[in-house]
Design a protein around this motif. Structure first.
Motif, PDB file in Angstrom:
ATOM      1  N   ARG A   2       0.819  -1.202   0.000  1.00 15.95           N
ATOM      2  CA  ARG A   2       0.000   0.000   0.000  1.00 15.95           C
ATOM      3  C   ARG A   2       0.859   1.261   0.000  1.00 15.95           C
ATOM      4  O   ARG A   2       0.512   2.260  -0.631  1.00 15.95           O
ATOM      5  N   HIS A   3       2.006   1.211   0.685  1.00 12.70           N
ATOM      6  CA  HIS A   3       2.896   2.374   0.741  1.00 12.70           C
ATOM      7  C   HIS A   3       3.430   2.723  -0.642  1.00 12.70           C
ATOM      8  O   HIS A   3       3.600   3.897  -0.961  1.00 12.70           O
ATOM      9  N   ILE A   6       0.643   4.576  -2.496  1.00 16.08           N
ATOM     10  CA  ILE A   6       0.442   5.923  -1.962  1.00 16.08           C
ATOM     11  C   ILE A   6       1.574   6.848  -2.403  1.00 16.08           C
ATOM     12  O   ILE A   6       1.337   7.980  -2.838  1.00 16.08           O
TER      13      ILE A   6
END
Length: 55
Positions: A2-3, A6
């Motif tokens: 997810r990082h 993002i």
């Protein structure tokens, strides 16, 4: 993972802001936004490579 997404999205936002700033004639701000976008892209790429090697 997810990082990575993002950071990639943030990089695209910074680069879009750089284009808009550059078209508006504010080249100093555009250069700063390109720098921020590049740092975010590098960070996302480094994290992605790190996660790929982990498996």
């Amino acid at each position: 993972m997810r990082h990575v997404y993002i950071r990639g999205i943030l990089a695209l936002i910074w680069l879009a802001a750089a284009v808009i700033s550059g078209l508006g004639g504010n080249l100093a701000t555009a250069a700063f936004y390109v720098l921020l976008g590049g740092v975010c892209l590098y960070s996302a790429y480094a994290m992605w490579k790190k996660e790929q090697n982990k498996d």
